[in-house]
Scaffold this motif. Sequence first.
Motif, mmCIF file in Angstrom:
data_model
loop_
_atom_site.group_PDB
_atom_site.id
_atom_site.type_symbol
_atom_site.label_atom_id
_atom_site.label_comp_id
_atom_site.label_asym_id
_atom_site.label_seq_id
_atom_site.Cartn_x
_atom_site.Cartn_y
_atom_site.Cartn_z
ATOM 1 N N MET A 189 -11.365 -10.538 62.850
ATOM 2 C CA MET A 189 -12.308 -12.496 62.620
ATOM 3 C C MET A 189 -12.338 -11.975 61.199
ATOM 4 N N TYR A 190 -12.760 -13.278 60.650
ATOM 5 C CA TYR A 190 -13.842 -13.894 59.905
ATOM 6 C C TYR A 190 -14.977 -13.849 59.548
ATOM 7 N N ASN A 191 -15.736 -12.386 59.221
ATOM 8 C CA ASN A 191 -16.598 -11.809 59.029
ATOM 9 C C ASN A 191 -17.340 -12.894 57.158
ATOM 10 N N ILE A 192 -19.119 -13.329 57.816
ATOM 11 C CA ILE A 192 -19.228 -13.857 56.258
ATOM 12 C C ILE A 192 -20.416 -12.876 55.822
ATOM 13 N N PHE A 193 -20.238 -12.669 56.401
ATOM 14 C CA PHE A 193 -21.121 -10.800 55.896
ATOM 15 C C PHE A 193 -20.547 -10.088 55.086
ATOM 16 N N MET A 194 -19.549 -9.541 55.896
ATOM 17 C CA MET A 194 -18.239 -8.908 54.804
ATOM 18 C C MET A 194 -17.509 -9.073 54.103
ATOM 19 N N ASN A 195 -17.543 -10.897 53.678
ATOM 20 C CA ASN A 195 -16.613 -11.477 53.318
ATOM 21 C C ASN A 195 -17.514 -12.605 51.585
ATOM 22 N N ILE A 196 -19.113 -11.706 51.842
ATOM 23 C CA ILE A 196 -19.902 -13.016 50.998
ATOM 24 C C ILE A 196 -19.083 -12.519 49.327
ATOM 25 N N LYS A 197 -19.545 -10.959 48.886
ATOM 26 C CA LYS A 197 -19.112 -11.247 47.848
ATOM 27 C C LYS A 197 -17.921 -11.549 47.016
ATOM 28 N N GLN A 198 -16.659 -11.791 47.798
ATOM 29 C CA GLN A 198 -15.542 -12.434 47.370
ATOM 30 C C GLN A 198 -15.462 -13.827 47.447
ATOM 31 N N LEU A 199 -16.176 -14.397 48.307
ATOM 32 C CA LEU A 199 -16.550 -15.731 48.175
ATOM 33 C C LEU A 199 -17.498 -16.092 47.159
ATOM 34 N N LEU A 200 -18.672 -15.364 46.898
ATOM 35 C CA LEU A 200 -19.070 -15.879 45.780
ATOM 36 C C LEU A 200 -18.408 -16.502 44.270
ATOM 37 N N ILE A 201 -17.518 -14.574 44.292
ATOM 38 C CA ILE A 201 -16.320 -14.187 43.569
ATOM 39 C C ILE A 201 -15.442 -15.904 43.099
ATOM 40 N N ASP A 202 -15.390 -15.731 44.409
ATOM 41 C CA ASP A 202 -14.132 -17.142 44.295
ATOM 42 C C ASP A 202 -14.515 -18.741 44.125
ATOM 43 N N SER A 203 -16.010 -18.792 43.991
ATOM 44 C CA SER A 203 -16.459 -19.466 43.968
ATOM 45 C C SER A 203 -16.918 -20.446 42.577
ATOM 46 N N GLY A 204 -16.555 -18.973 41.216
ATOM 47 C CA GLY A 204 -16.819 -19.118 40.366
ATOM 48 C C GLY A 204 -18.680 -19.442 39.465
ATOM 49 N N PHE A 205 -19.364 -18.581 41.155
ATOM 50 C CA PHE A 205 -21.274 -18.574 40.999
ATOM 51 C C PHE A 205 -21.299 -17.260 40.288
ATOM 52 N N ARG A 206 -22.332 -18.119 39.577
ATOM 53 C CA ARG A 206 -23.021 -16.928 38.510
ATOM 54 C C ARG A 206 -24.226 -16.965 38.779
ATOM 55 N N PHE A 207 -24.240 -15.269 38.887
ATOM 56 C CA PHE A 207 -26.205 -15.246 39.087
ATOM 57 C C PHE A 207 -26.606 -15.556 38.012
ATOM 58 N N ASN A 208 -28.309 -16.210 38.612
ATOM 59 C CA ASN A 208 -29.111 -16.525 37.538
ATOM 60 C C ASN A 208 -30.350 -15.383 36.961
ATOM 61 N N LYS A 209 -30.245 -14.868 36.286
ATOM 62 C CA LYS A 209 -31.608 -14.002 37.065
ATOM 63 C C LYS A 209 -33.203 -14.558 37.072
ATOM 64 N N GLN A 210 -32.904 -15.770 36.832
ATOM 65 C CA GLN A 210 -34.053 -16.281 36.024
ATOM 66 C C GLN A 210 -35.054 -16.665 37.193
ATOM 67 N N PHE A 211 -33.921 -16.771 39.192
ATOM 68 C CA PHE A 211 -34.358 -16.943 39.704
ATOM 69 C C PHE A 211 -34.386 -16.188 40.894
ATOM 70 N N GLY A 212 -34.375 -15.093 40.318
ATOM 71 C CA GLY A 212 -34.315 -13.034 41.272
ATOM 72 C C GLY A 212 -33.197 -13.331 41.953
ATOM 73 N N GLN A 213 -32.465 -13.634 41.409
ATOM 74 C CA GLN A 213 -31.295 -13.978 42.747
ATOM 75 C C GLN A 213 -30.567 -12.502 42.914
ATOM 76 N N ASN A 214 -30.910 -11.633 44.027
ATOM 77 C CA ASN A 214 -30.496 -10.454 44.147
ATOM 78 C C ASN A 214 -30.311 -10.473 45.708
ATOM 79 N N PHE A 215 -29.070 -10.063 46.674
ATOM 80 C CA PHE A 215 -28.713 -10.656 47.635
ATOM 81 C C PHE A 215 -28.655 -9.675 48.322
ATOM 82 N N LEU A 216 -29.018 -9.878 49.500
ATOM 83 C CA LEU A 216 -29.297 -8.490 51.395
ATOM 84 C C LEU A 216 -28.003 -9.669 51.666
ATOM 85 N N THR A 217 -26.875 -8.548 52.198
ATOM 86 C CA THR A 217 -25.081 -8.342 52.389
ATOM 87 C C THR A 217 -25.100 -7.636 53.969
ATOM 88 N N ASP A 218 -25.843 -6.863 54.699
ATOM 89 C CA ASP A 218 -25.386 -5.910 55.485
ATOM 90 C C ASP A 218 -26.155 -7.315 56.676
#
Length: 281
Positions: free
Chosen positions: A1-30
């Motif tokens: 089954m597709y699990n968003i938590f397990m696939n979040i990193k791939q989703l971010l990469i696939d969508s071309g998302f660029r992390f913005n350090k200025q906004f303190g973007q450190n995500f939790l995925t577990d």
Amino acid sequence: MYNIFMNIKQLLIDSGFRFNKQFGQNFLTDEALLNDICHDAQVNGGTVLEIGAGAGTLTRALSRHADKVIAFEIDRGLERILDVTLNDCPNVKVVIGDVMKYSMPQIEQLCGSAYKVVANIPYYLTSPLIMRFVEESTLAESLTLTVQKEVAERLAAEPSTKDYGAITVAVQSVADVHITRILPRELFYPQPNVDSAVVRVDRRSKFDISSPELFRKTVRAAFAMRRKTLSNCISVGFGISKPQAEQLLARCGFASKCRGEELSVEQFVVLYKAIEREGLK
Ligand code: SAM
């Protein structure tokens, strides 16, 4: 089954998302950890305000434990990711915008009733955000925040320790503070340079402080010169002579050579009341 938590990193990469350090973007995925944070926050129904939805991982976990989640996110680039990760969470309302640009009544109107703040907050917002909710909110019951470990230690500090300071007294005078867990940096994506901790701030009316402004001034003055005695700090902070400041402290029952960092929160309230009685401003 597709699990968003397990696939979040791939989703971010696939969508071309660029992390913005200025906004303190450190995500939790577990997923298990995110559920643990919901338990730490004692979310069991009710309304939750999340600040900084990121990719929606904590938001998703919160939506399972709360009746309603209001989630602010400043970065418009995350909107399309949130559309995917939260597409089956009808009890979540995402607000794209800077939470600091909303007034407290605007935020509380969105929440509509008493609420809990639960957030993995960006480092740059930590102190202003905590102070704002602790001082201005009328409906926030508690704040459960993932913050830099050092900040959590400062918020929960005991008197006569190096971590005990003005922010400790300001927060502990209106709330009980507990560190619920330490989060090593490896748990975040991307990995930050510091470890974090989850801290729960339970708001309580603990003391009768009729002039919060004067109380804040008292605390700021006491910590303004950490190497000086409290009488020195009070003398400078309130523009009175050193003997006057010493007499004031003696009336409070404090030793003449004591330092601000030795006073408990209760003793700070005693000091503030003496200053108020003296008519100092
Ligand atoms: N909640 C997510 C998680 O746990 O993975 C993201 C946490 S990340 C540490 C902080 C988030 O807050 C980022 O997504 C960032 O873009 C957002 N943010 C930063 N400043 C903000 C502000 N002023 N208002 C709303 N969101 C903000």
